[in-house]
Design a protein around this motif. Structure first.
Motif, mmCIF file in Angstrom:
data_model
loop_
_atom_site.group_PDB
_atom_site.id
_atom_site.type_symbol
_atom_site.label_atom_id
_atom_site.label_comp_id
_atom_site.label_asym_id
_atom_site.label_seq_id
_atom_site.Cartn_x
_atom_site.Cartn_y
_atom_site.Cartn_z
ATOM 1 N N UNK A 1 51.169 42.446 41.256
ATOM 2 C CA UNK A 1 50.776 41.806 39.998
ATOM 3 C C UNK A 1 49.583 40.874 40.241
ATOM 4 N N UNK A 2 48.808 40.667 39.216
ATOM 5 C CA UNK A 2 47.690 39.719 39.301
ATOM 6 C C UNK A 2 47.835 38.701 38.180
ATOM 7 N N UNK A 3 47.051 37.657 38.267
ATOM 8 C CA UNK A 3 47.092 36.625 37.229
ATOM 9 C C UNK A 3 46.655 37.235 35.894
ATOM 10 N N UNK A 4 45.634 38.073 35.933
ATOM 11 C CA UNK A 4 45.105 38.665 34.706
ATOM 12 C C UNK A 4 45.939 39.835 34.203
ATOM 13 N N UNK A 5 46.637 40.519 35.114
ATOM 14 C CA UNK A 5 47.385 41.716 34.715
ATOM 15 C C UNK A 5 48.804 41.677 35.273
ATOM 16 N N UNK A 6 49.729 41.022 34.553
ATOM 17 C CA UNK A 6 51.125 41.030 35.010
ATOM 18 C C UNK A 6 51.726 42.424 34.860
ATOM 19 N N UNK A 7 52.784 42.663 35.620
ATOM 20 C CA UNK A 7 53.484 43.945 35.537
ATOM 21 C C UNK A 7 54.495 43.900 34.402
ATOM 22 N N UNK A 8 54.667 45.026 33.725
ATOM 23 C CA UNK A 8 55.605 45.088 32.615
ATOM 24 C C UNK A 8 56.531 46.279 32.793
ATOM 25 N N UNK A 9 57.836 46.002 32.770
ATOM 26 C CA UNK A 9 58.861 47.039 32.761
ATOM 27 C C UNK A 9 59.625 46.848 31.455
#
Length: 190
Positions: free
Chosen positions: A115-123
């Motif tokens: 994960x990154x600050x700009x692009x969190x992971x989503x489940x």
């Protein structure tokens, strides 16, 4: 009164003495309270995000790709099926047995990217008793967002319930490793 009758009468009255104690004040004997509201499980409210606890830091590794394990305990009385709406990463598969029978545990595993600050992971997934029409049957919908916040992984879980389902989250068994982003989520459906 005969002597035997008096003994019988006294014995009967003495046996009622412990019942009179029920009317007195309540005394705490220090036994654990197993019937009241527990704080290891969180009752979920529709749309309210819940912060997953951090697991103890096992290593000095940096934030990176990790395994995410999603478990469920089925208390519905029917088999439950998995539905995935959004998946960040690769589905490694479901745990046996699948579909998850009643009074059993099951789940699935995801190999998630970093994960990154700009692009969190989503489940975004659900467990339902009716895979053909999950919106009209007992269904627990879970949205899990994993983020990198200042070099530490955090996870927010947002539940939704449909069809009279009761969804709960075990905070005592769930958590995320802030260093590696490895995560385990344990949920219940009733």
């Amino acid at each position: 009164m005969t002597r035997n009758t008096m003994r019988f009468l006294v014995g009967s009255l003495l046996s009622l003495a412990p019942l009179s104690a029920l009317g007195g004040p309540v005394v705490d004997f220090g036994f654990p309270d197993l019937l009241s509201q527990r704080d290891e499980y969180v009752s979920v409210r529709e749309g309210a995000a819940i912060q997953l606890p951090s697991l103890r830091r096992a290593s000095a590794q940096a934030v990176g790709p990790a395994l995410e394990n999603f478990f469920v305990v089925n208390q519905t009385g029917l088999d439950i099926h998995l539905g995935i709406l959004t998946l960040s990463g690769t589905l490694n598969g479901t745990y046996s047995p699948y579909p998850v029978p009643t009074s059993s545990a099951g789940g699935f595993q995801v190999s998630a990217p970093t994960p990154t600050v700009a692009a969190p992971l989503l489940q975004h997934y659900y467990w339902t008793v009716d895979p053909a029409y999950p919106g009209g049957a007992k269904t627990c919908l879970w949205r899990v967002e994993v983020s990198d916040v200042g070099g530490n992984c955090t996870a927010l879980v947002t539940p939704s319930a449909y069809g009279g389902a009761v969804c709960s989250l075990s905070l005592g068994s769930s958590g995320i490793d802030p260093a590696t982003c490895a995560m385990q989520l344990v949920t219940y459906i009733q």
